[in-house]
Design an enzyme around this catalytic site. Structure first.
Site, PDB file in Angstrom:
ATOM      1  CE  LYS A  74       0.730   1.108   4.493  1.00  0.00           C
ATOM      2  NZ  LYS A  74       1.730   2.352   4.693  1.00  0.00           N
ATOM      3  CG  ASP A 101      -0.184  -0.083   8.410  1.00  0.00           C
ATOM      4  OD1 ASP A 101      -0.735   0.822   8.898  1.00  0.00           O
ATOM      5  OD2 ASP A 101       1.010   0.033   7.902  1.00  0.00           O
TER       6      ASP A 101
END
Length: 268
Positions: free
Chosen positions: A8, A133
């Site tokens: 990401k 995350d």
């Protein structure tokens, strides 16, 4: 069963407060990108783990995939054993969330292999216990993340067809070091409104870590400068790591990067 955990990037990252539990409050937009590891799991007579690709530091006890399995075994008795293989391609400690993605994808794969029938929100609760995350990678779509990163809100961010150039100079920046240079403060922008207008990104979509990391590591700052010189409409450091990415309307030139840099180019 095989899956491909992806990395990401962060579009803006604001450190808005310090929590009593030692974590920090953040506000950021996380977007999945097409840079992948490969994770394979097979039911077996004993649980084993092997890896190829980039060397994974730490011991088996530190491995987030094993921690994911241990979490499930606390709540579900006599889960089968697994033969697990990870091919590691996403650089570690680089602000790309590769380890978190591996853990989240592992949870989803185990959910299917063991027929646990857990819904995504339940998997996100397990993922939050593994890392800030991790919950993002369960649904794996653009999200605004707040809290310590585990509170997720869907957001419309259309980067389809945009070109991504990602540069990692192999400089390791520990999370503790990154946060040590930041003074938390309330965000001065409405992140949703800025995200809706790409013409505002360059000036208003800021990664708060850059202010302290760039003076200490000018090499990282120079990568961001070079990406803008190459025509990026937005460039920033991702997360708290040393990776810098640029977003382009057209396919960028390869650039003159130092030997040993990790360079990735793809289309979103």
């Amino acid at each position: 069963m095989i899956s491909f955990p992806n990395a990401k990037i962060n579009l803006g990252l604001h450190i808005t407060g310090k929590r009593k539990d030692g974590y920090h409050e953040i506000e950021t937009c996380m977007v999945p990108i097409p840079l992948y590891d490969a994770l394979e799991m097979i039911l077996d007579k004993k649980t084993t783990f092997t890896s190829t690709g980039l060397e994974i530091p730490g011991t088996e006890k530190d491995n987030l995939i094993f921690k994911a399995l241990k979490l499930l075994r606390k709540d579900f008795n006599e889960l089968p054993h697994l033969n697990i293989h990870l091919h590691k391609n996403i650089p570690m400690g680089a602000g790309l969330g590769g380890g978190s993605a591996d853990a989240a994808f592992a949870l989803s794969m185990m959910n299917n292999l063991f027929d646990l029938l857990l819904e995504d929100w339940f998997l996100e609760e397990y993922a939050a216990q593994l890392g800030s995350d991790c919950p993002f990678f369960i649904e794996n779509t653009p999200k605004i993340a707040t809290g310590r990163g585990e509170i997720l809100e869907p957001v419309e961010v259309d980067l389809s067809g945009k070109h991504l150039l990602l540069i990692n100079p192999n400089i390791h920046i520990g999370t503790k070091e990154a946060y040590a240079g930041v003074t938390p403060k309330a965000s001065s922008i409405d992140l949703k409104k800025v995200l809706a207008d790409q013409s505002r990104w360059k000036d208003e979509l800021i990664n708060d870590f850059e202010a302290s990391i760039f003076p200490r590591y000018p090499e990282i700052a120079s990568i961001k400068t070079q990406l803008y010189e190459m025509g990026a409409f937005y460039a920033a450091m991702s997360g708290s790591g040393s990776t810098v990415f640029g977003l382009f309307e057209e396919k960028p030139e390869k650039g003159n990067w130092k030997e040993g840099y990790f360079v990735f180019e793809g289309v979103l």
